[in-house]
Motif scaffolding. Structure first.
Motif, PDB file in Angstrom:
ATOM      1  N   GLY A  85      79.274  38.795  70.668  1.00 52.87           N
ATOM      2  CA  GLY A  85      79.077  37.988  71.872  1.00 52.87           C
ATOM      3  C   GLY A  85      78.291  38.664  72.972  1.00 52.87           C
ATOM      4  N   LYS A 125      73.306  39.826  70.944  1.00 57.61           N
ATOM      5  CA  LYS A 125      72.392  40.419  69.968  1.00 57.61           C
ATOM      6  C   LYS A 125      71.484  39.363  69.338  1.00 57.61           C
ATOM      7  CE  LYS A 125      75.958  42.144  67.734  1.00 57.61           C
ATOM      8  NZ  LYS A 125      77.002  42.035  68.756  1.00 57.61           N
ATOM      9  N   SER A 126      72.101  38.276  68.866  1.00 57.32           N
ATOM     10  CA  SER A 126      71.306  37.260  68.168  1.00 57.32           C
ATOM     11  C   SER A 126      70.347  36.563  69.129  1.00 57.32           C
ATOM     12  CB  SER A 126      72.232  36.235  67.500  1.00 57.32           C
ATOM     13  OG  SER A 126      73.081  36.893  66.595  1.00 57.32           O
ATOM     14  N   PHE A 127      70.814  36.276  70.326  1.00 57.35           N
ATOM     15  CA  PHE A 127      69.946  35.642  71.325  1.00 57.35           C
ATOM     16  C   PHE A 127      68.738  36.524  71.618  1.00 57.35           C
ATOM     17  CE2 PHE A 127      68.992  35.357  75.968  1.00 57.35           C
ATOM     18  CZ  PHE A 127      68.317  34.146  75.927  1.00 57.35           C
ATOM     19  N   ASN A 179      72.640  43.214  78.652  1.00 58.51           N
ATOM     20  CA  ASN A 179      72.452  41.766  78.707  1.00 58.51           C
ATOM     21  C   ASN A 179      73.488  41.124  79.623  1.00 58.51           C
ATOM     22  OD1 ASN A 179      71.419  39.229  78.037  1.00 58.51           O
ATOM     23  ND2 ASN A 179      72.773  39.014  76.267  1.00 58.51           N
ATOM     24  N   LYS A 180      73.224  39.892  80.013  1.00 55.24           N
ATOM     25  CA  LYS A 180      74.115  39.134  80.906  1.00 55.24           C
ATOM     26  C   LYS A 180      74.310  39.872  82.213  1.00 55.24           C
ATOM     27  CE  LYS A 180      76.574  37.103  77.010  1.00 55.24           C
ATOM     28  NZ  LYS A 180      77.833  36.589  76.485  1.00 55.24           N
TER      29      LYS A 180
HETATM   30  N1  LIG Z   1      71.375  36.414  79.039  1.00 47.23           N
HETATM   31  C1  LIG Z   1      72.372  35.544  78.796  1.00 47.23           C
HETATM   32  N2  LIG Z   1      72.830  34.721  79.784  1.00 47.23           N
HETATM   33  C2  LIG Z   1      73.833  33.859  79.526  1.00 47.23           C
HETATM   34  N3  LIG Z   1      74.440  33.717  78.353  1.00 47.23           N
HETATM   35  C3  LIG Z   1      74.039  34.490  77.331  1.00 47.23           C
HETATM   36  C4  LIG Z   1      72.988  35.437  77.484  1.00 47.23           C
HETATM   37  N4  LIG Z   1      72.805  36.057  76.292  1.00 47.23           N
HETATM   38  C5  LIG Z   1      73.702  35.522  75.446  1.00 47.23           C
HETATM   39  N5  LIG Z   1      74.451  34.588  76.057  1.00 47.23           N
HETATM   40  C6  LIG Z   1      75.554  33.783  75.472  1.00 47.23           C
HETATM   41  O1  LIG Z   1      76.413  34.652  74.772  1.00 47.23           O
HETATM   42  C7  LIG Z   1      76.816  34.030  73.565  1.00 47.23           C
HETATM   43  C8  LIG Z   1      76.801  35.057  72.448  1.00 47.23           C
HETATM   44  O2  LIG Z   1      75.455  35.383  72.155  1.00 47.23           O
HETATM   45  P1  LIG Z   1      75.021  35.899  70.722  1.00 47.23           P
HETATM   46  O3  LIG Z   1      73.586  36.183  70.798  1.00 47.23           O
HETATM   47  O4  LIG Z   1      75.483  34.959  69.674  1.00 47.23           O
HETATM   48  O5  LIG Z   1      75.879  37.235  70.644  1.00 47.23           O
HETATM   49  P2  LIG Z   1      76.070  38.245  69.406  1.00 47.23           P
HETATM   50  O6  LIG Z   1      75.001  37.963  68.414  1.00 47.23           O
HETATM   51  O7  LIG Z   1      75.966  39.607  70.006  1.00 47.23           O
HETATM   52  O8  LIG Z   1      77.440  38.009  68.876  1.00 47.23           O
HETATM   53  C9  LIG Z   1      75.891  32.880  73.309  1.00 47.23           C
HETATM   54  O9  LIG Z   1      76.659  31.731  73.152  1.00 47.23           O
HETATM   55  C10 LIG Z   1      75.047  32.741  74.528  1.00 47.23           C
HETATM   56  O10 LIG Z   1      75.290  31.497  75.102  1.00 47.23           O
END
Ligand SMILES: Nc1ncnc2c1ncn2[C@@H]1O[C@H](COP(=O)(O)OP(=O)(O)O)[C@@H](O)[C@H]1O
Ligand SMILES: [Mg+2]
Lengths: 307, 215
Positions: free
Chosen positions: A13, A16-18, A225-226
């Motif tokens: 969460g 990473k994927s984003f 991030n975030k």
């Molecule tokens: N910069 C950001 N601002 C707001 N929300 C974000 C941001 N980056 C990711 N998220 C949220 O965090 C959640 C998890 O992101 P994801 O890429 O799936 O994480 P991971 O792959 O690390 O588990 C997503 O649902 C997305 O909505």
């Protein structure tokens, strides 16, 4: 030169994927040939972040030998130059690959004919995740600026570090000598992680130096991030400063990526965030990062022309 | 190659040059404390309590030694004696001290100096050039140098106004990556530089760091 980036970090969460998807799109837009490899086996979702339905084929076809070319299952996306190797069809058991299968996948990834290969990893620190992370020419850690996420990141970094060392020691047939020390180091916090190297150096100068060089050759970067301005902007640099002071690999800070609640909304609506909201701070942060990865340069201003 | 933390000498620990000014020592101390103090997020759950205590103790010792002229001289001598640093260091340090303006009434020359810089800026006007520079995504040291020179301001004047050593200032203007101070110090140096030239510090720091990271 081909570049392989792995995108990992202990916590699920953190984004990473984003980030993998967004950087992939931005690099492809720069005209580079890019492939995203979804290595969160058992919980893959990269296709969603690219606004796509579940892909027909993916890593599974390579693992079960339907095809013997990994490139075959790199499917084109709606973005020109961007390809995706999905693992949606990999069953949960596949999350625990056999060693030989894993090696085969790793080798195939290293040989993918793309200018940029981005590996999106799952959470946690199991051996597969660590070994996939170590495929890269540069490893990117994604963390959020919160205490637990920072703690997880250190655990991940330490695990990567020890994994690399262990593999090298095994190869040199020296693993048995150090097994106990490594076990000690794996416990608790990042307790003097240099000690093991120093023990090796002390025991056998030549070999110790080899391992030191091996670890010094690793290149890691951190992404926060975030980011919402809840902590000092210097946090990222402070973190890599600590890592550089106490560990051998070289660590760099790639930058903060701003939080934007619309990221969540766009994923939900299967929109591609950076396409839908190109003028947000979050996208400009991502753009800066993509530019850094490709190393674009700008000329200094000419005074004369201005006067 | 990284040395074990315990083997670092005070200069290595604070990551400053052997001829660092007392301003730089203070700045370095402030920055390293921000990393290792107990409330720091940057080392959250990283060290056992006794480890952190030992590190902070060493930092404290380093600062109190290097900030005190007498103690610092003695320490430098001990480093020379064990061959950690070359003999000519002491003379190099003298050289830096010998720049006359700071040895006279420091507060006064600093103010005079700033007033002189302000006057030059007013006469020449930083306006257009500065805004073109600051509005760019990437700002190089060469840009900064060009701006400074077009205002007729000497590097020494910036040194007098900021107390950042000429070596560090030169490295900044030359984009000399290998000799730049560590990034966390660099930012506060750039801020001081921006203040002297009456530029927007935040924009300058962002642009400079971005440019640096690209190379
Ligand atoms: N910069 C950001 N601002 C707001 N929300 C974000 C941001 N980056 C990711 N998220 C949220 O965090 C959640 C998890 O992101 P994801 O890429 O799936 O994480 P991971 O792959 O690390 O588990 C997503 O649902 C997305 O909505
Ligand atoms: Mg994910």
């Amino acid at each position: 030169m081909k570049r392989i980036y792995s995108i990992g970090g202990g916590k699920g969460g953190s984004g990473k994927s984003f980030i993998a998807a967004s950087l992939g799109i931005l690099l492809a837009k720069q005209g580079k040939k890019v492939v995203l490899v979804d290595l969160d086996l058992g919980a893959s979702n990269l296709h969603t972040l690219l606004g796509q339905r579940i892909p027909q084929r993916g890593l599974d076809a390579f693992i079960d030998k339907t095809t013997n070319s990994l490139e075959d299952v790199a499917l084109s996306t709606t973005i020109p130059n961007l390809y995706l190797i999905s693992s949606t069809k990999c069953s949960l058991e596949i999350a625990n690959l056999f060693y030989a299968q894993k090696l085969k996948v790793i080798n195939a990834i290293k040989n993918l004919p793309f200018a940029y290969v981005l590996l999106d990893l799952g959470p946690g620190i199991n051996f597969n995740t660590l070994d996939f992370f170590l495929i890269a020419t540069e490893g990117l850690f994604v963390a959020t600026p919160e205490p637990t996420a920072i703690e997880n990141t250190f655990v991940f970094i330490k695990s990567i570090y020890l994994r690399k060392l262990k593999l090298a020691l095994k190869e040199a047939n020296m693993w048995h000598i150090c097994q106990e020390e490594v076990a000690q180091l794996s416990k608790g916090a990042l307790k003097s992680p240099l000690d093991l190297i120093n023990i090796l150096v002390g025991r056998n100068l030549e070999n110790g130096t080899v391992f030191k060089d091996l670890l010094s050759g690793l290149k890691f970067s951190l992404i926060l991030n975030k980011f919402r301005g809840q902590v000092t902007e210097d946090l990222g640099e402070q973190l890599v400063e600590v890592c550089n002071r106490h560990l051998y690999p070289s660590f760099d800070f790639l930058g903060n990526i701003s939080y934007d609640s619309r990221v969540y909304e766009s994923i939900l609506a299967r929109n591609i965030f950076i396409r839908k909201y190109p003028y947000t701070k979050t996208v400009s942060d991502l753009q800066n990062m993509a530019r850094r990865l490709t190393g674009e340069k700008q000329q200094p201003i000419q005074i004369k022309a201005l006067k | 190659m990284i040395k074990k933390f315990n083997d670092l000498n005070y200069y290595e620990l604070l990551k400053i040059q052997y001829n660092a000014s007392s301003f730089e020592v203070r700045q370095a101390y402030k920055n390293i404390l921000a990393i290792y103090e107990e409330s720091s997020l940057a080392t959250y759950a990283l060290f056992a309590e006794d480890e952190r205590k030992a590190i902070l103790g060493k930092i404290e010792k380093a600062f109190s030694t290097l900030i005190d002229d007498e103690k610092r001289n003695a320490y430098d001598k001990s480093l020379v004696d064990i061959g950690e640093i070359p003999k000519n260091l002491l003379t190099a340090k003298e050289r830096q001290k010998a720049i006359p303006l700071i040895q006279v009434n420091t507060a006064m020359t600093k103010d005079n100096n700033l007033a002189r810089i302000r006057k030059k800026i007013k006469e020449q006007g930083t306006g257009k050039l500065a805004s073109v520079m600051l509005n760019r995504d990437f700002i190089s040291g060469q840009d900064l140098k060009n701006l400074r020179e077009s205002l007729g301001i000497e590097l020494e004047e910036v040194f007098e106004a900021t107390k950042i050593s000429p070596t560090a200032l030169e490295a900044i203007e030359r984009d000399d990556l290998t000799n730049l101070p560590p990034k966390i110090y660099l930012k506060s140096f750039l801020k001081s530089y921006a203040e002297v030239l009456q530029l927007d510090a935040k924009q300058l720091v962002e642009g400079y760091v971005k440019n640096m990271e690209k190379s």
